[in-house]
Design a protein around this motif. Structure first.
Motif, PDB file in Angstrom:
ATOM      1  N   MET A   1      37.676  44.771  34.040  1.00  0.00           N
ATOM      2  CA  MET A   1      37.806  44.265  35.294  1.00  0.00           C
ATOM      3  C   MET A   1      38.675  45.411  36.265  1.00  0.00           C
ATOM      4  N   GLU A 127      36.123  40.105  42.025  1.00  0.00           N
ATOM      5  CA  GLU A 127      37.266  39.880  41.510  1.00  0.00           C
ATOM      6  C   GLU A 127      38.265  39.453  42.334  1.00  0.00           C
ATOM      7  N   TYR A 166      41.766  31.658  39.351  1.00  0.00           N
ATOM      8  CA  TYR A 166      41.466  33.139  39.945  1.00  0.00           C
ATOM      9  C   TYR A 166      41.443  33.774  38.623  1.00  0.00           C
ATOM     10  N   ASP A 167      40.902  35.059  38.597  1.00  0.00           N
ATOM     11  CA  ASP A 167      40.717  35.846  37.266  1.00  0.00           C
ATOM     12  C   ASP A 167      41.927  36.099  36.620  1.00  0.00           C
TER      13      ASP A 167
END
Length: 256
Positions: A1, A127, A166-167
């Motif tokens: 990511m 993201e 959240y990521d």
């Protein structure tokens, strides 16, 4: 990511600020609503499940009397607030177009915790990042460069991630003395970390309602053979506790 390069953004913003850019207007009253409610569990309290004294958490939650904060520590805290405000503005100015800042000093609540993170960022492919700023002494940067981000700080950001979904997160360290500049460290997140946070919250809830015993000093033996070759050494945590000598007698008390 993909991950945003906050160090590069910070440097761009700092350069523009030094060149007198009108893009920067510090909103100093952002810190005016930071009065902390110590009667509830905060995300930052997760550190008490690591190596800190659980008795200290109980005393904090029950508004126990503590030592007066010396002016130099108050100055240090205020300086940290200013550093964080500047960092947010520098990063906002210098961030690549791929990234959008979606929140600054956002409050969160969940899993029995409340808290406030410094910044959230979203990328064009969806993201999502939580960013937490940390002001640190210059001498601490050698530790950061050698070993990475503090485990306590990582745990705090993982707490925010567990609440928000959240990521991932970023810890952004600022040298309050200026010599070492800034550093950023990625904070990963997954379902196992979520379960760990929930378990730690259950542990905190026990500490919050049950006053833990005082810490115990350690028994030490000097190499010399004199009468004082065997002695008790106070736990380092007592020396850093604001309640020591006021609401808690510490590890040298009769309660140990």
């Amino acid at each position: 990511m993909k991950q945003p390069n906050l160090v590069k953004a910070f440097k761009r913003g700092l350069k523009a600020y030094q060149n007198g850019s009108k893009a920067f207007t510090l909103i100093m009253d952002k810190t005016a609503d930071k009065a902390r409610n110590n009667s509830v569990l905060h995300v930052s309290d997760l550190k008490y499940t690591m190596d800190l004294c659980p008795r200290q958490l109980f005393l904090k939650l029950h508004n126990a009397e503590k030592q007066d904060i010396e002016y130099n520590r108050k100055l240090m805290f205020s300086q940290g607030d200013v550093n964080h405000l500047l960092a947010a503005q520098f990063i906002k100015y210098g961030l690549d177009d791929y990234w959008t800042i979606t929140g600054i000093e956002e409050s969160v609540k969940g899993l029995g915790l409340i808290g406030r993170y410094d910044m959230s960022i979203r990328g064009k492919q969806g993201e999502t990042y939580i960013v937490d700023f940390k002001s640190s002494r210059g001498g601490n940067f050698k530790y950061l460069d050698d070993r990475g981000a503090s485990e306590r700080d990582v745990l705090q950001v993982q707490g925010y991630l567990a609440i928000t979904g959240y990521d991932a997160g970023i810890l952004f360290y600022i040298d309050r003395e200026g010599q070492n500049g800034v550093r950023q460290f990625a904070v990963n997140y997954n379902s196992l970390i979520y379960d760990d946070i929930r378990t730690r919250v259950e542990e905190l809830q026990i500490y919050a309602t049950n006053k833990a015993k005082t810490l115990e000093p350690s028994l030490k033996i000097r190499e010399n053979k004199s009468d004082n070759s065997i002695y008790l050494k106070s736990d380092w945590r007592c020396g850093y506790c604001d309640y020591y000598g006021v609401s808690c007698e510490g590890d040298m008390s009769a309660e140990m």
